[in-house]
Design an enzyme around this catalytic site. Sequence first.
Site, mmCIF file in Angstrom:
data_model
loop_
_atom_site.group_PDB
_atom_site.id
_atom_site.type_symbol
_atom_site.label_atom_id
_atom_site.label_comp_id
_atom_site.label_asym_id
_atom_site.label_seq_id
_atom_site.Cartn_x
_atom_site.Cartn_y
_atom_site.Cartn_z
ATOM 1 N N ASN A 44 -3.177 22.439 33.403
ATOM 2 C CA ASN A 44 -2.577 23.730 33.053
ATOM 3 C C ASN A 44 -1.614 23.592 31.878
ATOM 4 O O ASN A 44 -1.644 24.377 30.930
ATOM 5 C CB ASN A 44 -1.829 24.315 34.256
ATOM 6 C CG ASN A 44 -2.747 24.718 35.382
ATOM 7 O OD1 ASN A 44 -3.932 24.934 35.197
ATOM 8 N ND2 ASN A 44 -2.189 24.801 36.583
ATOM 9 N N GLY A 253 4.994 27.954 36.711
ATOM 10 C CA GLY A 253 5.853 26.862 36.269
ATOM 11 C C GLY A 253 5.212 26.017 35.185
ATOM 12 O O GLY A 253 5.883 25.568 34.248
ATOM 13 N N ASP A 254 3.889 25.791 35.288
ATOM 14 C CA ASP A 254 3.177 25.025 34.260
ATOM 15 C C ASP A 254 3.172 25.782 32.939
ATOM 16 O O ASP A 254 3.356 25.189 31.869
ATOM 17 C CB ASP A 254 1.738 24.759 34.703
ATOM 18 C CG ASP A 254 1.650 23.973 36.007
ATOM 19 O OD1 ASP A 254 2.563 23.173 36.272
ATOM 20 O OD2 ASP A 254 0.672 24.175 36.743
ATOM 21 N N ALA A 255 2.941 27.098 33.007
ATOM 22 C CA ALA A 255 2.949 27.907 31.787
ATOM 23 C C ALA A 255 4.331 27.896 31.144
ATOM 24 O O ALA A 255 4.465 27.763 29.917
ATOM 25 C CB ALA A 255 2.527 29.338 32.115
#
Length: 293
Positions: A44, A253-255
Amino acid sequence: MAQLPVVVVGDVATDVVVLLSGAPAPGSDRPASIRSRGGGAGANVAVHLARQGVPTVLAGCIGDDAPGAGLVAELTEAGVDARLRVVPGAPTGTIVSLVEPDGQRSMLADRGANLELRPSDVPAPAPGGHLHLSGYTLLDPRPRGAGLAAVAAATAAGCTVSVDPASTGPLRGYGVDRLLGDTAAATLVLPNADEARLLTGCADVAAAARALAARHRIAVVTLGAEGALWASGDALVHRPAHPTTVVDTTGAGDAFAAGLLGAWLADPDGDPAAALDAGLVRAAAVVRRPGAR
């Protein structure tokens, strides 16, 4: 001057996103919308970095199966240099995300081939580049050696290093002191509020951010609907979340991490508020629809 590639180390998986409707119905049926999409914390972040034009190498493992081949094709199309070793006999990772009507989710994880990551699977970083490590790599004894070797190699090459601590459940089982020791060389840590409290023992999230910034050059703590905090030196900067409609928080959170890293790597001495906003914009876009990307 061309930007050096960011090396991302972390999981690659298929996300099975289950959008639940109505009230819980134990022992009976409950309506749901079910879709499969590319996921995995490492993948991601890599995709979101590549979409910003950041040259990105992803190190990880997949199974010798159709889902793995499909994920490689998806990553390549997104512009990621996918350095993924195929592990015979192991399935590609699968994550089932159960999303409640309010957008909150719980995860069922079969990490599969991700657990077979070896130090040799991680390419040597370019001197002065950047390594982003998903904490999941450290929280299991099998891939832990690869995570530790990646941090050591990046540090020796003069690279900056960012670490996402991953998740409170596995982190608690692994041991806070152990993870703090493993990630002592990190330049930047990216916990959410619960992870920051667990890592520091501070009930107040601002105090937790400051405590982490005493260990690392920068600590960035995500606060969900309340936005995010940046702590470095004596500075503590808060930015509110961007208005959005929450459908699915999977991958937010990954974004955020990728948005923030893209801005920070482009201007390491720039305004922390601008870097936070870059992450929050990308997170707001992700939560408006199902899936992590």
